[in-house]
Design a protein around this motif. Structure first.
Motif, PDB file in Angstrom:
ATOM      1  N   VAL A 145       0.838  -1.200   0.000  1.00 19.66           N
ATOM      2  CA  VAL A 145       0.000   0.000   0.000  1.00 19.66           C
ATOM      3  C   VAL A 145       0.871   1.247   0.000  1.00 19.66           C
ATOM      4  O   VAL A 145       0.623   2.214  -0.740  1.00 19.66           O
ATOM      5  N   VAL A 146       1.917   1.242   0.804  1.00 19.21           N
ATOM      6  CA  VAL A 146       2.817   2.396   0.869  1.00 19.21           C
ATOM      7  C   VAL A 146       3.486   2.629  -0.478  1.00 19.21           C
ATOM      8  O   VAL A 146       3.590   3.773  -0.959  1.00 19.21           O
ATOM      9  N   ARG A 147       3.905   1.575  -1.119  1.00 15.27           N
ATOM     10  CA  ARG A 147       4.604   1.732  -2.404  1.00 15.27           C
ATOM     11  C   ARG A 147       3.678   2.289  -3.475  1.00 15.27           C
ATOM     12  O   ARG A 147       4.110   3.086  -4.317  1.00 15.27           O
ATOM     13  N   ARG A 191       4.393   6.037  -5.243  1.00  8.30           N
ATOM     14  CA  ARG A 191       4.813   6.118  -6.650  1.00  8.30           C
ATOM     15  C   ARG A 191       4.664   7.557  -7.168  1.00  8.30           C
ATOM     16  O   ARG A 191       3.605   8.169  -7.054  1.00  8.30           O
ATOM     17  N   GLY A 192       5.739   8.087  -7.728  1.00 13.75           N
ATOM     18  CA  GLY A 192       5.733   9.437  -8.280  1.00 13.75           C
ATOM     19  C   GLY A 192       6.054  10.521  -7.272  1.00 13.75           C
ATOM     20  O   GLY A 192       6.157  11.696  -7.645  1.00 13.75           O
ATOM     21  N   MET A 193       6.218  10.192  -5.985  1.00 10.38           N
ATOM     22  CA  MET A 193       6.538  11.201  -4.985  1.00 10.38           C
ATOM     23  C   MET A 193       8.015  11.590  -5.062  1.00 10.38           C
ATOM     24  O   MET A 193       8.875  10.736  -5.320  1.00 10.38           O
ATOM     25  N   ARG A 223      12.037   3.906   4.904  1.00 11.59           N
ATOM     26  CA  ARG A 223      12.996   3.418   3.916  1.00 11.59           C
ATOM     27  C   ARG A 223      12.927   4.235   2.626  1.00 11.59           C
ATOM     28  O   ARG A 223      13.960   4.606   2.048  1.00 11.59           O
ATOM     29  N   ILE A 224      11.695   4.507   2.169  1.00 16.19           N
ATOM     30  CA  ILE A 224      11.537   5.280   0.935  1.00 16.19           C
ATOM     31  C   ILE A 224      12.051   6.711   1.132  1.00 16.19           C
ATOM     32  O   ILE A 224      12.674   7.290   0.229  1.00 16.19           O
ATOM     33  N   ASP A 225      11.789   7.272   2.308  1.00 15.17           N
ATOM     34  CA  ASP A 225      12.286   8.619   2.593  1.00 15.17           C
ATOM     35  C   ASP A 225      13.811   8.660   2.521  1.00 15.17           C
ATOM     36  O   ASP A 225      14.394   9.574   1.920  1.00 15.17           O
ATOM     37  N   GLN A 226      14.469   7.669   3.107  1.00 14.40           N
ATOM     38  CA  GLN A 226      15.929   7.617   3.055  1.00 14.40           C
ATOM     39  C   GLN A 226      16.424   7.377   1.635  1.00 14.40           C
ATOM     40  O   GLN A 226      17.450   7.931   1.220  1.00 14.40           O
ATOM     41  N   LEU A 227      15.696   6.569   0.889  1.00 11.60           N
ATOM     42  CA  LEU A 227      16.086   6.276  -0.498  1.00 11.60           C
ATOM     43  C   LEU A 227      16.064   7.543  -1.347  1.00 11.60           C
ATOM     44  O   LEU A 227      17.002   7.815  -2.112  1.00 11.60           O
ATOM     45  N   LEU A 228      14.992   8.328  -1.214  1.00 11.98           N
ATOM     46  CA  LEU A 228      14.880   9.553  -2.006  1.00 11.98           C
ATOM     47  C   LEU A 228      15.821  10.642  -1.496  1.00 11.98           C
ATOM     48  O   LEU A 228      16.324  11.448  -2.294  1.00 11.98           O
ATOM     49  N   ALA A 229      16.082  10.678  -0.188  1.00 17.43           N
ATOM     50  CA  ALA A 229      17.005  11.678   0.352  1.00 17.43           C
ATOM     51  C   ALA A 229      18.413  11.474  -0.185  1.00 17.43           C
ATOM     52  O   ALA A 229      19.174  12.441  -0.367  1.00 17.43           O
ATOM     53  N   ALA A 230      18.779  10.210  -0.453  1.00 22.10           N
ATOM     54  CA  ALA A 230      20.114   9.920  -0.968  1.00 22.10           C
ATOM     55  C   ALA A 230      20.189   9.989  -2.488  1.00 22.10           C
ATOM     56  O   ALA A 230      21.285   9.912  -3.061  1.00 22.10           O
ATOM     57  N   TYR A 259       9.926   8.520  -6.679  1.00 19.31           N
ATOM     58  CA  TYR A 259       9.950   7.091  -6.323  1.00 19.31           C
ATOM     59  C   TYR A 259       9.217   6.263  -7.371  1.00 19.31           C
ATOM     60  O   TYR A 259       8.121   6.595  -7.810  1.00 19.31           O
ATOM     61  N   ASP A 260       9.860   5.151  -7.749  1.00 19.15           N
ATOM     62  CA  ASP A 260       9.281   4.218  -8.714  1.00 19.15           C
ATOM     63  C   ASP A 260       9.546   2.801  -8.203  1.00 19.15           C
ATOM     64  O   ASP A 260      10.685   2.343  -8.184  1.00 19.15           O
ATOM     65  N   PRO A 261       8.502   2.081  -7.774  1.00 16.54           N
ATOM     66  CA  PRO A 261       8.713   0.715  -7.277  1.00 16.54           C
ATOM     67  C   PRO A 261       9.373  -0.198  -8.296  1.00 16.54           C
ATOM     68  O   PRO A 261      10.071  -1.145  -7.926  1.00 16.54           O
TER      69      PRO A 261
END
Length: 265
Positions: A47-49, A53-55, A95-102, A109-111
């Protein structure tokens, strides 16, 4: 004043005789398709992914703050103490927040390009394939058990030769019988193993059987093989004592087979 409505009467026609029904063709056994085990944590991550998506980094950070707020609110309710989906969703937003921050600025974000997501999908596909294989194998074992049971009832079991996987079929027949040992099936397998019939012609199958069949069956087979060498042409009825000895004293029967092999050599 109104006249009450009266129902229309129609003449009844005699019913035509029904044609005899054609016999139904036997239906093939239907096996339920394997279902993916329900995992609330996995559902939460998915659901989170979808939502993420697109954020970009800013939108993901805002969503993370909302998730943390929800987590704090949920912590006040005792009935949610065992909830696993909420913490899983929060961890995924982190996890997604850290992924995009780096990631480079402007990245969304794209799953489909998320290595973690793709690894999970690959694992899910492998698990689904394994479940389907288990289902096919269970259906094969059940069908073979039905076949052997029919041969027993017809008194023609001795005419059949063991096949690959019949050790598991033995276990299925024992399970169906409530755990009781199926003496005739055990004797049939022992004779097949001793005479190297069916798939027991393959040395690898005989070696594998040592780890799949119980000691009484293995001892019976070993004793039969040695007795057949000592007395070629001996009938099954003449060697019936071997089954009784193996069933009651499998270790002694195995020792006797080893002793007879030494005598022969």
């Amino acid at each position: 004043m109104t006249t009450p409505w009266s129902p229309r009467r129609t003449a009844r026609r005699p019913l035509a005789p029904l044609a005899p029904l054609a016999p139904l063709a036997p239906l093939a056994p239907r096996v339920a398709a394997p279902r993916e085990p329900v995992d609330p944590a996995r559902i939460g991550r998915r659901v989170v992914r979808r939502r993420a998506r697109g954020m970009d980094a800013g939108a993901a950070a805002a969503a993370l703050e909302d998730a943390r707020f929800d987590a704090r609110q949920a912590s006040r309710h005792e009935d949610l103490a065992d909830d696993v989906r909420g913490p899983a969703e929060l961890a995924e937003w982190e996890r997604i927040d850290q992924l995009l921050a780096a990631a480079p600025p402007g990245t969304v974000y794209d799953p489909d390009s998320d290595d973690v997501v793709q690894a999970e999908l690959a694992a899910d596909a492998a698990a689904a394939t394994a479940r389907e294989a288990e289902l096919r194998e269970a259906a094969r074992i059940a069908a073979r058990a039905d076949e052997l049971q029919a041969l027993r009832e017809l008194g023609t079991l001795e005419q059949a030769e063991p096949r690959d996987g019949d050790e598991a079929v033995r276990d299925e027949l024992t399970r169906r019988a409530g755990g009781y040992v199926q003496a005739d099936i055990d004797a049939w397998l022992a004779r097949g193993l001793a005479a190297r019939l069916g798939h027991y012609r393959d040395p690898a199958a005989r070696e594998s059987a040592a780890g799949l069949l119980p000691p009484p069956v293995l001892a019976h087979a070993a004793l039969l093989a040695e007795l057949a060498r000592l007395v070629p042409g001996a009938g099954v009825d003449q060697l019936a004592f071997a089954a009784r000895l193996a069933a009651t004293e499998p270790e002694a029967a195995g020792d006797l087979a080893v002793f007879l092999a030494r005598v022969r050599s």
